[in-house]
Design an enzyme around this catalytic site. Structure first.
Site, PDB file in Angstrom:
ATOM      1  N   CYS A 157       0.883  -1.458  -0.016  1.00  0.00           N
ATOM      2  CA  CYS A 157       0.222  -0.195   0.065  1.00  0.00           C
ATOM      3  C   CYS A 157       1.159   1.693  -0.081  1.00  0.00           C
ATOM      4  O   CYS A 157       0.375   2.256  -0.423  1.00  0.00           O
ATOM      5  CB  CYS A 157      -1.219   0.229   0.959  1.00  0.00           C
ATOM      6  SG  CYS A 157      -2.821  -0.781   1.255  1.00  0.00           S
TER       7      CYS A 157
HETATM    8  C1  LIG Z   1     -10.975  -5.017   8.171  1.00  0.00           C
HETATM    9  C2  LIG Z   1     -12.363  -4.020   9.097  1.00  0.00           C
HETATM   10  C3  LIG Z   1     -12.736  -3.349   8.094  1.00  0.00           C
HETATM   11  C4  LIG Z   1     -12.730  -5.241  10.019  1.00  0.00           C
HETATM   12  O1  LIG Z   1     -13.644  -4.422  10.797  1.00  0.00           O
HETATM   13  P1  LIG Z   1     -13.350  -5.021  12.612  1.00  0.00           P
HETATM   14  O2  LIG Z   1     -14.532  -3.668  13.631  1.00  0.00           O
HETATM   15  O3  LIG Z   1     -11.821  -5.073  12.752  1.00  0.00           O
HETATM   16  O4  LIG Z   1     -13.961  -6.070  12.517  1.00  0.00           O
HETATM   17  P2  LIG Z   1     -13.284  -7.640  12.821  1.00  0.00           P
HETATM   18  O5  LIG Z   1     -12.695  -8.076  11.583  1.00  0.00           O
HETATM   19  O6  LIG Z   1     -13.058  -7.271  13.867  1.00  0.00           O
HETATM   20  O7  LIG Z   1     -15.495  -8.713  12.563  1.00  0.00           O
HETATM   21  C5  LIG Z   1     -16.214  -7.668  13.946  1.00  0.00           C
HETATM   22  C6  LIG Z   1     -17.398  -8.543  13.464  1.00  0.00           C
HETATM   23  O8  LIG Z   1     -18.307  -8.788  12.268  1.00  0.00           O
HETATM   24  C7  LIG Z   1     -18.182  -9.796  11.808  1.00  0.00           C
HETATM   25  N1  LIG Z   1     -17.525  -9.568  10.137  1.00  0.00           N
HETATM   26  C8  LIG Z   1     -16.594  -9.763   9.669  1.00  0.00           C
HETATM   27  N2  LIG Z   1     -16.801  -9.517   8.192  1.00  0.00           N
HETATM   28  C9  LIG Z   1     -18.327  -9.508   8.010  1.00  0.00           C
HETATM   29  C10 LIG Z   1     -18.969  -9.351   6.822  1.00  0.00           C
HETATM   30  N3  LIG Z   1     -18.567  -9.650   5.634  1.00  0.00           N
HETATM   31  N4  LIG Z   1     -20.118  -8.963   7.522  1.00  0.00           N
HETATM   32  C11 LIG Z   1     -20.155  -8.945   8.712  1.00  0.00           C
HETATM   33  N5  LIG Z   1     -20.328  -9.628   9.844  1.00  0.00           N
HETATM   34  C12 LIG Z   1     -18.667  -9.556   9.647  1.00  0.00           C
HETATM   35  C13 LIG Z   1     -17.283 -11.111  12.467  1.00  0.00           C
HETATM   36  O9  LIG Z   1     -17.297 -12.733  12.320  1.00  0.00           O
HETATM   37  C14 LIG Z   1     -17.190 -10.338  14.173  1.00  0.00           C
HETATM   38  O10 LIG Z   1     -17.863 -10.973  14.566  1.00  0.00           O
HETATM   39  P3  LIG Z   1     -18.004 -11.800  15.699  1.00  0.00           P
HETATM   40  O11 LIG Z   1     -17.897  -9.888  17.003  1.00  0.00           O
HETATM   41  O12 LIG Z   1     -19.320 -11.820  16.641  1.00  0.00           O
HETATM   42  O13 LIG Z   1     -16.402 -12.367  15.802  1.00  0.00           O
HETATM   43  C15 LIG Z   1     -11.625  -3.242   9.982  1.00  0.00           C
HETATM   44  O14 LIG Z   1     -10.624  -4.196  10.919  1.00  0.00           O
HETATM   45  C16 LIG Z   1      -9.486  -2.620   9.322  1.00  0.00           C
HETATM   46  O15 LIG Z   1     -10.499  -1.714   8.156  1.00  0.00           O
HETATM   47  N6  LIG Z   1      -8.792  -2.285   9.426  1.00  0.00           N
HETATM   48  C17 LIG Z   1      -7.019  -2.198   9.047  1.00  0.00           C
HETATM   49  C18 LIG Z   1      -7.546  -2.691   7.373  1.00  0.00           C
HETATM   50  C19 LIG Z   1      -6.665  -2.266   7.276  1.00  0.00           C
HETATM   51  O16 LIG Z   1      -5.967  -0.958   7.112  1.00  0.00           O
HETATM   52  N7  LIG Z   1      -5.594  -2.936   6.562  1.00  0.00           N
HETATM   53  C20 LIG Z   1      -4.717  -2.396   5.134  1.00  0.00           C
HETATM   54  C21 LIG Z   1      -5.120  -3.173   4.033  1.00  0.00           C
HETATM   55  S1  LIG Z   1      -3.764  -2.925   2.994  1.00  0.00           S
END
Ligand SMILES: CC(C)(COP(=O)(O)OP(=O)(O)OC[C@H]1O[C@@H](n2cnc3c(N)ncnc32)[C@H](O)[C@@H]1OP(=O)(O)O)[C@@H](O)C(=O)NCCC(=O)NCCS
Length: 379
Positions: A157
């Site tokens: 990235c």
């Molecule tokens: C990826 C991201 C959006 C996920 O959001 P989050 O709030 O951390 O979500 P989590 O993965 O912890 O999941 C939270 C809950 O939602 C659920 N969930 C995950 N994906 C889901 C989806 N597509 N739809 C519905 N629920 C979902 C999970 O199962 C989890 O459920 P639980 O609490 O019962 O275990 C976030 O962590 C993020 O953007 N992080 C930074 C990533 C980044 O910058 N990466 C760089 C890439 S270049």
């Protein structure tokens, strides 16, 4: 190539953007994932069932509402759930070079730059379509450059900001006077569209940045006040696709199961928690080294991965909640476009600034890697 004993001041002369016409909304994306989940669960009654994805979750957790892709048809087909970009013969331009060239042409046109004045092409992106010949050399050829050089670089990235610093260093050293940094990001190729945790994250795009010596730049440009790069090893964002995969005896990409480490995988929550403070501190220290602080910053063009991350980083740097004007968002319609995100934000949101205004282009992501580029408008 022009060789200057004393280097020049590097500036951003222009940027370019290519946006694919196909759009996938969250509703469409989630409908196809859920249809896939139903089919998977029916076909694999012994396996742990896949749970539905949800539009509400995606928007709340990431801020993403839709994304562009090169061709959406196979991606949203629950029986395929992968992009289908047909292989081209070697005598045709490759897809990645094609979109890179489109972004480069846009940047060249905006600067009024003749391609024969360009010394180098750096293709800086998080995936390369092939190992060699370099994508940059193909782009150089397609643009009709009769001289100069090109090479590929991958810092995930952060590829674009690492490319900007590399180009700026060539200009400071006198090794080049005009450098195209191009970021063709076909992220639909590395995204596991069958993985509920990440299927919503990425979109395709190409950006280009024309970094030049100040004395040849168009009247309106952005002076590069300073660049800084940082890397710190982390397994929390990883992609194990590589040329040695065939030596592991399982084929290049294992298609079984919803999760698969030969495509993009991440521990999103850990990334969020670890990268926000790392980047906030880096920006503040870099600003201080240039005699600047948050109060001098008119606008921040941040990496576009998550609106929550950007809100926290901007708040730490500016000392107050950033407005959309101070820290514009493009990930709502582009999603995460890897290295291109901060460049799209800059490209779409810089014309309204006044001469003397100072801004920051900042990327962060896998590696971990981060890059900051402070710029001042000259008009
Ligand atoms: C990826 C991201 C959006 C996920 O959001 P989050 O709030 O951390 O979500 P989590 O993965 O912890 O999941 C939270 C809950 O939602 C659920 N969930 C995950 N994906 C889901 C989806 N597509 N739809 C519905 N629920 C979902 C999970 O199962 C989890 O459920 P639980 O609490 O019962 O275990 C976030 O962590 C993020 O953007 N992080 C930074 C990533 C980044 O910058 N990466 C760089 C890439 S270049």
């Amino acid at each position: 190539m022009s060789q200057h004993a004393h280097g020049d001041t590097p500036v951003i002369s222009s940027t370019g953007l290519f946006t694919p016409s196909h759009i996938i909304s969250n509703a469409e994306l989630v409908a196809s994932f859920n249809a896939y989940a139903d089919r998977y669960n029916a076909a694999n009654p012994q396996a742990e069932p896949l749970t539905y994805s949800s539009v509400e979750f995606v928007e709340k957790a990431s801020g993403i509402k839709s994304r562009h892709v090169i061709d959406k048809r196979a991606i949203v087909d629950p029986d395929i759930m992968e992009p289908r970009y047909p292989e081209r013969p070697d005598d045709q331009i490759s897809l990645m070079a094609e979109i890179g060239v489109a972004a480069c042409r846009d940047a060249l046109e905006r600067a009024g730059r003749n391609i024969q004045d360009v010394d180098a092409v750096l293709c800086a992106a998080s995936n390369m379509q092939r190992a060699y010949p370099a994508m940059a050399v193909e782009i150089q050829h397609e643009l009709g450059m009769q001289r100069g050089f090109g090479f590929d670089m991958n810092v995930a990235c952060s590829s674009a900001t690492f490319g900007i610093q590399t180009a700026a260093d060539y200009i400071r050293s006198g090794n080049a006077r005009s450098v195209l940094v191009v970021n063709p990001e076909i992220t639909s190729g590395h995204l596991n569209w069958r993985d509920r945790d990440s299927h919503f994250i990425f979109g395709d795009v190409a950006t280009a940045i024309l970094v030049e010596a100040k004395d040849m730049a168009p009247a309106q440009h952005w002076e590069i006040l300073g660049t800084r790069l940082k890397t710190q090893f982390s397994n929390n964002i990883r992609n194990n696709f590589g040329f040695l995969n065939r030596a592991h005896g399982q084929g290049p990409v294992d298609q079984s199961g919803p999760r698969n480490d030969k495509l993009f995988v991440q521990e999103g929550r850990k990334v969020f928690k670890e990268v926000v403070p790392m980047v906030g501190q880096m920006i503040i220290e870099h600003a201080e080294s240039l005699g600047l602080s948050g109060t001098n910053l008119r606008r921040m063009w941040l990496h576009q991965a998550n609106t929550g991350m950007n809100r926290l980083i901007a708040q730490k740097v500016l000392g107050h909640e950033a407005s959309e004007d101070e820290s514009p968002t493009v990930l709502d319609t582009y999603a995460n476009t890897s290295s291109a995100g901060s460049i799209i934000a800059f490209h779409k949101h810089n014309e309204d600034l006044a001469a003397g205004d100072i801004g920051l282009i900042c990327s962060f992501g896998a590696g971990y890697s981060a890059g900051s580029v402070f710029v001042r408008k000259v008009a």
